[in-house]
Motif scaffolding. Structure first.
Motif, PDB file in Angstrom:
ATOM      1  N   ARG A 117       9.089   9.535   0.774  1.00 61.08           N
ATOM      2  CA  ARG A 117       8.172   9.282  -0.334  1.00 61.08           C
ATOM      3  C   ARG A 117       6.926   8.545   0.168  1.00 61.08           C
ATOM      4  O   ARG A 117       5.788   8.912  -0.142  1.00 61.08           O
ATOM      5  CB  ARG A 117       8.880   8.463  -1.414  1.00 61.08           C
ATOM      6  N   TYR A 118       7.140   7.490   0.947  1.00 59.79           N
ATOM      7  CA  TYR A 118       6.025   6.704   1.458  1.00 59.79           C
ATOM      8  C   TYR A 118       5.173   7.519   2.423  1.00 59.79           C
ATOM      9  O   TYR A 118       3.931   7.519   2.345  1.00 59.79           O
ATOM     10  CB  TYR A 118       6.543   5.447   2.163  1.00 59.79           C
ATOM     11  N   VAL A 119       5.815   8.209   3.350  1.00 58.48           N
ATOM     12  CA  VAL A 119       5.079   8.977   4.365  1.00 58.48           C
ATOM     13  C   VAL A 119       4.194  10.031   3.715  1.00 58.48           C
ATOM     14  O   VAL A 119       3.019  10.191   4.075  1.00 58.48           O
ATOM     15  CB  VAL A 119       6.063   9.614   5.365  1.00 58.48           C
ATOM     16  N   PHE A 120       4.718  10.741   2.727  1.00 58.18           N
ATOM     17  CA  PHE A 120       3.918  11.778   2.082  1.00 58.18           C
ATOM     18  C   PHE A 120       2.775  11.187   1.263  1.00 58.18           C
ATOM     19  O   PHE A 120       1.689  11.768   1.213  1.00 58.18           O
ATOM     20  CB  PHE A 120       4.807  12.675   1.209  1.00 58.18           C
ATOM     21  N   ARG A 121       2.997  10.019   0.649  1.00 56.42           N
ATOM     22  CA  ARG A 121       1.903   9.379  -0.084  1.00 56.42           C
ATOM     23  C   ARG A 121       0.799   8.952   0.879  1.00 56.42           C
ATOM     24  O   ARG A 121      -0.394   9.101   0.586  1.00 56.42           O
ATOM     25  CB  ARG A 121       2.413   8.169  -0.865  1.00 56.42           C
ATOM     26  N   LEU A 122       1.181   8.420   2.040  1.00 59.30           N
ATOM     27  CA  LEU A 122       0.181   7.984   3.015  1.00 59.30           C
ATOM     28  C   LEU A 122      -0.576   9.184   3.572  1.00 59.30           C
ATOM     29  O   LEU A 122      -1.811   9.143   3.716  1.00 59.30           O
ATOM     30  CB  LEU A 122       0.861   7.203   4.141  1.00 59.30           C
ATOM     31  N   LEU A 123       0.135  10.259   3.868  1.00 58.92           N
ATOM     32  CA  LEU A 123      -0.543  11.459   4.373  1.00 58.92           C
ATOM     33  C   LEU A 123      -1.509  12.024   3.343  1.00 58.92           C
ATOM     34  O   LEU A 123      -2.624  12.444   3.682  1.00 58.92           O
ATOM     35  CB  LEU A 123       0.485  12.520   4.763  1.00 58.92           C
ATOM     36  N   ASP A 124      -1.087  12.034   2.090  1.00 56.00           N
ATOM     37  CA  ASP A 124      -1.971  12.521   1.034  1.00 56.00           C
ATOM     38  C   ASP A 124      -3.223  11.656   0.945  1.00 56.00           C
ATOM     39  O   ASP A 124      -4.338  12.166   0.752  1.00 56.00           O
ATOM     40  CB  ASP A 124      -1.219  12.522  -0.302  1.00 56.00           C
ATOM     41  N   HIS A 125      -3.050  10.354   1.096  1.00 52.08           N
ATOM     42  CA  HIS A 125      -4.203   9.441   1.078  1.00 52.08           C
ATOM     43  C   HIS A 125      -5.157   9.752   2.235  1.00 52.08           C
ATOM     44  O   HIS A 125      -6.390   9.792   2.044  1.00 52.08           O
ATOM     45  CB  HIS A 125      -3.715   8.002   1.175  1.00 52.08           C
ATOM     46  N   ARG A 150       0.827  -1.210   0.000  1.00 52.96           N
ATOM     47  CA  ARG A 150       0.000   0.000   0.000  1.00 52.96           C
ATOM     48  C   ARG A 150       0.866   1.266   0.000  1.00 52.96           C
ATOM     49  O   ARG A 150       1.845   1.366   0.725  1.00 52.96           O
ATOM     50  CB  ARG A 150      -0.912   0.012   1.228  1.00 52.96           C
ATOM     51  N   HIS A 151       0.457   2.201  -0.860  1.00 51.66           N
ATOM     52  CA  HIS A 151       1.030   3.551  -0.898  1.00 51.66           C
ATOM     53  C   HIS A 151       2.470   3.614  -1.407  1.00 51.66           C
ATOM     54  O   HIS A 151       3.184   4.561  -1.097  1.00 51.66           O
ATOM     55  CB  HIS A 151       0.933   4.230   0.474  1.00 51.66           C
ATOM     56  N   ILE A 152       2.898   2.628  -2.200  1.00 50.72           N
ATOM     57  CA  ILE A 152       4.217   2.763  -2.821  1.00 50.72           C
ATOM     58  C   ILE A 152       4.110   3.368  -4.213  1.00 50.72           C
ATOM     59  O   ILE A 152       5.115   3.678  -4.832  1.00 50.72           O
ATOM     60  CB  ILE A 152       4.978   1.422  -2.875  1.00 50.72           C
ATOM     61  N   GLY A 153       2.891   3.522  -4.719  1.00 49.90           N
ATOM     62  CA  GLY A 153       2.690   4.226  -5.967  1.00 49.90           C
ATOM     63  C   GLY A 153       2.889   3.375  -7.206  1.00 49.90           C
ATOM     64  O   GLY A 153       3.066   2.161  -7.134  1.00 49.90           O
ATOM     65  N   PRO A 154       2.881   4.019  -8.381  1.00 52.88           N
ATOM     66  CA  PRO A 154       2.950   3.285  -9.642  1.00 52.88           C
ATOM     67  C   PRO A 154       4.355   2.833 -10.013  1.00 52.88           C
ATOM     68  O   PRO A 154       4.529   2.134 -11.008  1.00 52.88           O
ATOM     69  CB  PRO A 154       2.436   4.310 -10.659  1.00 52.88           C
ATOM     70  N   ASP A 155       5.361   3.217  -9.232  1.00 51.40           N
ATOM     71  CA  ASP A 155       6.753   2.859  -9.525  1.00 51.40           C
ATOM     72  C   ASP A 155       7.356   2.161  -8.308  1.00 51.40           C
ATOM     73  O   ASP A 155       8.144   2.753  -7.563  1.00 51.40           O
ATOM     74  CB  ASP A 155       7.541   4.122  -9.882  1.00 51.40           C
ATOM     75  N   PRO A 156       6.998   0.891  -8.087  1.00 54.85           N
ATOM     76  CA  PRO A 156       7.496   0.188  -6.901  1.00 54.85           C
ATOM     77  C   PRO A 156       9.011   0.093  -6.833  1.00 54.85           C
ATOM     78  O   PRO A 156       9.579   0.098  -5.737  1.00 54.85           O
ATOM     79  CB  PRO A 156       6.875  -1.206  -7.024  1.00 54.85           C
ATOM     80  N   ALA A 157       9.680   0.009  -7.979  1.00 49.39           N
ATOM     81  CA  ALA A 157      11.136  -0.099  -7.952  1.00 49.39           C
ATOM     82  C   ALA A 157      11.754   1.129  -7.290  1.00 49.39           C
ATOM     83  O   ALA A 157      12.620   1.014  -6.406  1.00 49.39           O
ATOM     84  CB  ALA A 157      11.685  -0.271  -9.368  1.00 49.39           C
ATOM     85  N   THR A 158      11.309   2.318  -7.686  1.00 48.35           N
ATOM     86  CA  THR A 158      11.833   3.541  -7.080  1.00 48.35           C
ATOM     87  C   THR A 158      11.481   3.610  -5.600  1.00 48.35           C
ATOM     88  O   THR A 158      12.300   4.012  -4.772  1.00 48.35           O
ATOM     89  CB  THR A 158      11.281   4.772  -7.819  1.00 48.35           C
ATOM     90  N   ALA A 159      10.258   3.193  -5.254  1.00 49.36           N
ATOM     91  CA  ALA A 159       9.836   3.228  -3.844  1.00 49.36           C
ATOM     92  C   ALA A 159      10.689   2.294  -2.996  1.00 49.36           C
ATOM     93  O   ALA A 159      11.139   2.667  -1.905  1.00 49.36           O
ATOM     94  CB  ALA A 159       8.359   2.847  -3.735  1.00 49.36           C
TER      95      ALA A 159
END
Length: 317
Positions: free
Chosen positions: A255-263, A210-219
């Motif tokens: 990257r992960y923290v900001f995606r989760l907060l945005d969610h 969850r919340h790693i986005g469309p580019d898991p390799a970069t995450a």
């Protein structure tokens, strides 16, 4: 018919791969748009499918990721490189893997890991059929882009003229002979999740991150765990439970923290957002998160909502 011009950058790129190959293996062009670098070092083999753009984005070494992991671990590497996002749908690539099968190439290795992300993840799954018993690590792979099966995926108009119905075509079917496949994806990325569902098979572990986005390799690179995943796979130790242990590192990833907060913001979950901002602001000493927590806590208090007390760590006073 005029021959295609080869740029200075292309010449230097090929010369560099040939220099590496001269020491431990070989370099070979596969048609006009693909090439392969083989590094022979041990009975463990990492087969990676990468694009030149992905490789050149690595400012430090600009070498295939699979090759670097193998080199550092003392393993062998077979890096299949595409000049563009071709999904490796090329007769020259098919012929190369046919040749490896005919030569019983993969039988010389005790463990074989196929790795790729996106189009490379598709290829890792599709070509793994050439090495029965292999392990596959695929990040956000497409199962197919055949419009009769995946017409709902409109992200890649450049594939309209590609065939996904001939050899090495439908990636999930090519996994039937592997020992284990791990399909990593973000379940909130709807199209990636739909592709992942097509891979569901007894030999496949679906890994919804969850919340790693469309580019898991970069995450996963940002979390410093992608190398750990491939090293564990090469050692024959990768399991879902081990990966989830690695995945705890997401808590330290901006990257992960900001995606989760945005969610949480978009989902209008102010209590959970406040709890998270408090935790991150305290444990990682981030003033912006503490300030956000204080603003949310004040607003919630005005609405008569009291936040739960933070959990005490074991042994804390």
């Amino acid at each position: 018919m005029k021959e295609a011009k080869v740029s200075k950058a292309d010449t230097e790129w090929r010369a560099r791969l040939e220099e590496i190959a001269d020491e431990t293996g070989y370099y070979e062009p596969l048609g006009a748009d693909h090439e392969v670098l083989f590094h022979d070092d041990s009975p463990v083999l990492i087969v990676s499918f990468e694009t030149r753009a992905q490789i050149e984005a690595d400012a430090d070494e600009a070498l295939p990721f699979g090759y670097k992991i193998a080199r550092d671990e003392g393993w062998s590497a077979l890096s299949v490189i595409a000049s563009d996002e071709s999904w490796f749908r090329d007769s020259a690539v098919y012929a190369y893997f046919d040749r490896l099968v005919d030569e019983a190439f993969f039988e010389d290795f005790d463990r074989v890991v196929f790795y790729g992300a996106g189009p490379g993840g598709y290829a890792a799954a599709a070509f793994s059929v050439a090495a029965p018993g292999a392990t596959v690590v695929a990040l956000a792979p497409q199962a197919t882009l055949d419009p009769t099966l995946a017409g709902w995926d409109d992200r890649f108009p450049q594939t309209r003229r590609m065939s996904f119905t001939d050899r090495y075509g439908f990636a999930p079917e090519m996994l039937d002979g592997v020992a284990q496949a791990f399909i990593f994806y973000d379940p909130f990325e709807r199209l990636d999740a739909m592709h992942a569902a097509l891979f569901a098979r007894p030999c496949v572990s679906l890994m919804p991150c969850r919340h790693i986005g469309p580019d898991p390799a970069t995450a996963l690179l940002d979390m410093d765990i992608l190398d750990e995943v491939l090293i564990a796979a090469g050692a024959g130790k990768l399991t879902p439970s081990l990966f989830w242990t690695f995945f705890r590192a997401r808590r330290l990833s901006r990257r992960y923290v900001f995606r989760l907060l945005d969610h949480l913001r978009r989902a209008r979950r102010p209590v959970l957002e406040a709890i998270m901002c408090r935790a991150v602001g305290t444990s990682q000493n981030r003033p912006k998160f503490r300030n956000r927590y204080e603003a949310l806590a004040q607003k919630l208090a005005e609405e008569g909502i009291e936040l739960p007390e933070p959990l005490q760590r074991a042994g804390a006073a």
